[in-house]
Design an enzyme around this catalytic site. Structure first.
Site, mmCIF file in Angstrom:
data_model
loop_
_atom_site.group_PDB
_atom_site.id
_atom_site.type_symbol
_atom_site.label_atom_id
_atom_site.label_comp_id
_atom_site.label_asym_id
_atom_site.label_seq_id
_atom_site.Cartn_x
_atom_site.Cartn_y
_atom_site.Cartn_z
ATOM 1 N N TYR A 66 1.005 -1.195 0.151
ATOM 2 C CA TYR A 66 0.054 -0.044 0.227
ATOM 3 C C TYR A 66 0.866 1.250 0.108
ATOM 4 O O TYR A 66 0.388 2.358 -0.359
ATOM 5 C CB TYR A 66 -0.957 -0.041 1.250
ATOM 6 C CG TYR A 66 -1.946 -1.166 1.088
ATOM 7 C CD1 TYR A 66 -2.812 -1.237 0.125
ATOM 8 C CD2 TYR A 66 -1.911 -2.401 1.943
ATOM 9 C CE1 TYR A 66 -3.779 -2.200 0.087
ATOM 10 C CE2 TYR A 66 -2.852 -3.214 2.107
ATOM 11 C CZ TYR A 66 -3.695 -3.171 0.857
ATOM 12 O OH TYR A 66 -4.409 -4.254 0.634
ATOM 13 N N ASN B 123 -12.528 4.462 -2.549
ATOM 14 C CA ASN B 123 -11.838 3.356 -1.955
ATOM 15 C C ASN B 123 -12.547 2.471 -0.812
ATOM 16 O O ASN B 123 -12.309 3.019 0.219
ATOM 17 C CB ASN B 123 -10.275 3.814 -1.617
ATOM 18 C CG ASN B 123 -9.399 2.429 -1.420
ATOM 19 O OD1 ASN B 123 -10.127 1.436 -1.132
ATOM 20 N ND2 ASN B 123 -8.254 2.520 -1.127
ATOM 21 N N HIS C 101 -15.440 -5.780 -1.971
ATOM 22 C CA HIS C 101 -15.406 -7.252 -2.273
ATOM 23 C C HIS C 101 -16.753 -7.942 -1.939
ATOM 24 O O HIS C 101 -17.061 -8.960 -1.992
ATOM 25 C CB HIS C 101 -14.343 -8.118 -1.890
ATOM 26 C CG HIS C 101 -12.867 -7.251 -2.416
ATOM 27 N ND1 HIS C 101 -12.923 -6.900 -3.688
ATOM 28 C CD2 HIS C 101 -12.059 -6.689 -1.718
ATOM 29 C CE1 HIS C 101 -11.376 -6.046 -3.681
ATOM 30 N NE2 HIS C 101 -11.178 -6.122 -2.580
ATOM 31 N N ASP D 251 -25.620 -0.298 -3.495
ATOM 32 C CA ASP D 251 -27.032 0.338 -3.521
ATOM 33 C C ASP D 251 -27.143 1.806 -3.188
ATOM 34 O O ASP D 251 -27.730 2.327 -3.919
ATOM 35 C CB ASP D 251 -28.026 -0.405 -2.420
ATOM 36 C CG ASP D 251 -28.268 -1.705 -2.836
ATOM 37 O OD1 ASP D 251 -28.206 -2.201 -4.144
ATOM 38 O OD2 ASP D 251 -28.818 -2.411 -2.126
ATOM 39 N N HIS E 138 -8.378 2.251 -6.008
ATOM 40 C CA HIS E 138 -7.643 1.280 -5.008
ATOM 41 C C HIS E 138 -5.938 1.502 -5.089
ATOM 42 O O HIS E 138 -5.711 1.861 -6.337
ATOM 43 C CB HIS E 138 -7.749 -0.167 -5.318
ATOM 44 C CG HIS E 138 -9.144 -0.486 -5.315
ATOM 45 N ND1 HIS E 138 -9.858 -1.004 -4.277
ATOM 46 C CD2 HIS E 138 -9.947 -0.771 -6.431
ATOM 47 C CE1 HIS E 138 -11.231 -1.324 -4.490
ATOM 48 N NE2 HIS E 138 -11.360 -1.328 -5.351
ATOM 49 N N SER F 136 -3.495 -0.677 -4.620
ATOM 50 C CA SER F 136 -2.999 -1.864 -5.119
ATOM 51 C C SER F 136 -4.048 -2.312 -6.624
ATOM 52 O O SER F 136 -4.763 -1.859 -6.456
ATOM 53 C CB SER F 136 -3.056 -2.982 -3.940
ATOM 54 O OG SER F 136 -4.282 -3.332 -3.852
ATOM 55 N N ARG G 201 -10.306 -10.697 -4.315
ATOM 56 C CA ARG G 201 -10.083 -9.384 -4.604
ATOM 57 C C ARG G 201 -10.646 -8.913 -5.952
ATOM 58 O O ARG G 201 -10.510 -7.783 -6.247
ATOM 59 C CB ARG G 201 -8.698 -8.759 -4.344
ATOM 60 C CG ARG G 201 -8.554 -8.649 -2.728
ATOM 61 C CD ARG G 201 -7.143 -8.168 -2.594
ATOM 62 N NE ARG G 201 -6.456 -8.402 -1.381
ATOM 63 C CZ ARG G 201 -6.757 -8.307 -0.112
ATOM 64 N NH1 ARG G 201 -7.609 -7.272 0.141
ATOM 65 N NH2 ARG G 201 -6.193 -9.072 1.123
#
Ligand code: DQA
Length: 150
Positions: free
Chosen positions: A26, A77, A83, A90, A103, A105, A114
């Protein structure tokens, strides 16, 4: 369409740990460093940023609901909730705002769990794998989306 020039930037669970959290994946920037980067880029484009982080799914849903009347677009993010969370998907659909999924990564080069994103179904586009610089790229992309919607 909202008259706002504010971009809501939402950060999900564990992103408050950036800097100490798996820096090999990260990066070494803290979330405060990233917020500063975002403020600088947004200001240079004549936009403002509302930068938030929460470890709680319901809080993220509430922030998205509020954005409907306060923001011109959402950069999210959603971290681990990306996931798993139908509720966040919604809420993003209800917002009727431009959405960019982000993201640090490259989630597609990582574990299979992921590779699927609920958020993606509500997103205009996705930026991943560029570390903290991805936030700057997302702001640039959002500026274009907001301009086109005017
Ligand atoms: C992340 C990727 C997610 O899979 C993970 O659960 C995170 C961070 C990223 O920014 O790379 O918490 O969203």
């Amino acid at each position: 369409m909202s008259e706002s020039s504010e971009i809501l930037i939402l950060n999900g669970p564990n992103l408050n740990m950036l800097g100490v959290r798996e820096p090999n994946i990260y990066g070494c920037e803290t979330l405060a460093d990233i917020e500063e980067l975002c403020n600088q880029r947004a200001t240079s484009l004549g936009l403002t940023v509302n930068f938030k982080q929460s470890n709680l799914e319901g809080e993220i849903v509430a922030d998205i609901q509020n954005a409907r009347v306060t923001a011109a677009g959402i950069i999210i993010n959603a971290a681990g909730y990306t996931h798993t969370s139908v509720a966040i998907l919604d809420a993003l659909n209800i917002s009727e705002l431009p959405v960019i999924e982000l993201h640090l990564s490259n989630i597609h080069a990582r574990e299979a769990f992921r590779h699927h994103s609920y958020v993606a179904q509500a997103a205009t586009g996705i930026i991943c794998g560029f570390g903290a610089h991805g936030y700057v790229l997302a702001i640039d992309a959002m500026a274009r989306l907001i301009e086109c919607a005017e």
